[in-house]
Motif scaffolding. Structure first.
Motif, short mmCIF file in Angstrom:
data_model
loop_
_atom_site.label_atom_id
_atom_site.label_comp_id
_atom_site.label_asym_id
_atom_site.label_seq_id
_atom_site.Cartn_x
_atom_site.Cartn_y
_atom_site.Cartn_z
N ILE A 67 32.69 33.42 64.99
CA ILE A 67 33.82 34.32 64.70
C ILE A 67 35.13 33.69 65.15
O ILE A 67 36.15 33.76 64.43
CB ILE A 67 33.60 35.68 65.41
CG1 ILE A 67 32.43 36.44 64.77
CG2 ILE A 67 34.86 36.53 65.35
CD1 ILE A 67 32.05 37.70 65.50
N SER A 71 38.13 32.72 62.59
CA SER A 71 39.46 33.32 62.76
C SER A 71 40.53 32.23 62.86
O SER A 71 41.61 32.34 62.25
CB SER A 71 39.49 34.20 64.02
OG SER A 71 38.53 35.23 63.94
N ILE A 75 43.56 31.62 60.12
CA ILE A 75 44.97 31.67 60.51
C ILE A 75 45.69 30.37 60.15
O ILE A 75 46.79 30.38 59.57
CB ILE A 75 45.10 31.97 62.02
CG1 ILE A 75 44.61 33.39 62.31
CG2 ILE A 75 46.55 31.80 62.49
CD1 ILE A 75 44.50 33.70 63.79
N ALA A 151 35.90 32.42 56.89
CA ALA A 151 37.36 32.41 56.78
C ALA A 151 37.80 32.60 55.33
O ALA A 151 38.86 33.19 55.06
CB ALA A 151 37.92 31.10 57.33
N GLN A 154 38.87 36.00 54.29
CA GLN A 154 40.07 36.56 54.89
C GLN A 154 41.36 35.87 54.42
O GLN A 154 42.43 36.47 54.45
CB GLN A 154 39.99 36.43 56.42
CG GLN A 154 38.80 37.11 57.05
CD GLN A 154 38.82 38.61 56.81
OE1 GLN A 154 39.85 39.26 56.95
NE2 GLN A 154 37.68 39.16 56.44
N LEU A 205 45.37 41.17 59.95
CA LEU A 205 44.17 40.52 60.48
C LEU A 205 43.41 41.47 61.40
O LEU A 205 42.18 41.51 61.38
CB LEU A 205 44.56 39.25 61.24
CG LEU A 205 43.41 38.47 61.88
CD1 LEU A 205 42.44 37.98 60.82
CD2 LEU A 205 43.95 37.30 62.69
N ILE A 209 39.47 42.75 60.84
CA ILE A 209 38.57 42.08 61.77
C ILE A 209 37.14 42.60 61.65
O ILE A 209 36.17 41.86 61.85
CB ILE A 209 39.08 42.23 63.23
CG1 ILE A 209 38.49 41.13 64.11
CG2 ILE A 209 38.78 43.60 63.79
CD1 ILE A 209 39.00 39.76 63.79
N LEU A 212 35.55 40.75 58.93
CA LEU A 212 35.26 39.38 59.36
C LEU A 212 33.95 39.34 60.14
O LEU A 212 33.12 38.45 59.93
CB LEU A 212 36.41 38.85 60.21
CG LEU A 212 36.37 37.37 60.59
CD1 LEU A 212 37.78 36.79 60.62
CD2 LEU A 212 35.73 37.16 61.96
N THR A 216 30.44 37.56 59.01
CA THR A 216 29.77 36.59 59.87
C THR A 216 28.27 36.87 59.94
O THR A 216 27.45 35.94 59.88
CB THR A 216 30.36 36.63 61.29
OG1 THR A 216 31.76 36.34 61.22
CG2 THR A 216 29.68 35.63 62.20
N ILE A 258 39.05 43.15 70.08
CA ILE A 258 39.87 42.22 69.30
C ILE A 258 41.12 42.91 68.78
O ILE A 258 42.22 42.32 68.78
CB ILE A 258 39.04 41.63 68.14
CG1 ILE A 258 37.89 40.78 68.70
CG2 ILE A 258 39.92 40.78 67.22
CD1 ILE A 258 36.92 40.29 67.64
#
Length: 276
Positions: A67, A71, A75, A151, A154, A205, A209, A212, A216, A258
């Motif tokens: 994760i 992330s 980004i 990723a 996202q 984001l 999350i 995400l 995963t 998070i």
């Protein structure tokens, strides 16, 4: 389920007493909450008899690392592509980068993972087909493709958000004033434009999350990674309810933590958002 299909009524009654299922419903709930708050446990696995906390803790490190890598990649890639698109507005590069989110939004994450395996693992041999390598270097190397896959889901929304915010800031009065003062464009972009554009994307984001984390867990199955995702799917297939409850609980706690960290980061970027 524990005793098997041909268990006797006496054995079932004894197991009910052992599990506390013969107690009133409110008392069962109180015991469950006490065990949850004191031990951080949702009960023992029906299949192995091990506490759900121990099973999850054993698989958690590789999932958390995946994760974190996903992330970070999301980004960094979004930052680079959105900056290029915003600084080359309405040019060929901008159009190419804007087409990328439109295409990728319709790609399922498991399909992207299989495609990356075929190209970079099977044909080129750059990465392992699945599993986790040994040692720090081996682990990081084996998680690169899964992290890119996670990723990938996202990046499109982050690029769109950051590009739109950067264009708005680039056209603002204070940026025009900074350019008139002779400040280099690189300094304006890094110190002023990105700082003022990052907040909405950072909040986006935080909202995404949970997706995400969910992505995963699916990607772990595609790449054969023995993390929380593989534990979840095996528990679902075996109807191991305490472990499923524990994974859902810890994933929810992770989303909250998070999201809190992202809120703190947004306060640092813009103190005006504090308390809102």
């Amino acid at each position: 389920m524990i005793l098997g299909e041909y268990s006797t009524p006496e054995a079932i009654e004894s197991m009910h007493h052992t599990l506390g299922l013969d107690l009133p419903l409110w008392e069962q709930f109180v015991r469950f909450v006490q065990n949850l708050l004191i031990n951080g446990d949702t009960g023992s696995s029906i299949i192995s008899g091990t506490s759900s906390r121990e099973l999850i803790a054993e698989r958690a490190p590789v999932t958390l690392l995946l994760i974190a890598m996903a992330s970070l990649l999301a980004i960094l890639i979004s930052l680079v592509l959105a900056t290029l698109a915003a600084t080359h507005k309405d040019r060929l590069l901008d159009h190419m980068i804007r087409i990328f989110p439109t295409i990728t939004l319709g790609m399922p994450v498991f399909w992207v993972g299989l495609l990356l395996i075929l190209i970079f693992s099977v044909r080129l041999g750059w990465f392992p087909v699945g599993g986790v390598g040994e040692g720090v270097t081996g682990t990081l190397h084996s998680l690169i493709l899964p992290a890119i896959t996670v990723a990938f889901s996202q990046i499109p929304t982050l690029i769109r958000s950051l590009r739109a915010q950067m264009l708005e800031v680039l056209e603002s009065d204070f940026v025009v004033t900074l350019k008139a003062a002779g400040i280099p464009n690189r300094v304006i972009l890094m110190k002023h434009v990105l700082r003022n554009s990052a907040l909405p994307t950072l909040m986006l984001l935080g909202v995404n999350i949970s997706y995400l984390i969910g992505g995963t867990l699916v990607v772990e199955q595609v790449f054969g990674i023995k993390g929380i995702g593989s534990l979840l799917f095996s528990s679902i297939s075996k109807r191991d309810f305490p472990v499923i409850q524990g994974i859902a609980l810890y994933c929810a706690i992770s989303v909250v933590i998070i999201s809190l960290l992202i809120e703190i980061a947004s306060w640092r970027l813009d103190p005006r958002t504090k308390g809102k």
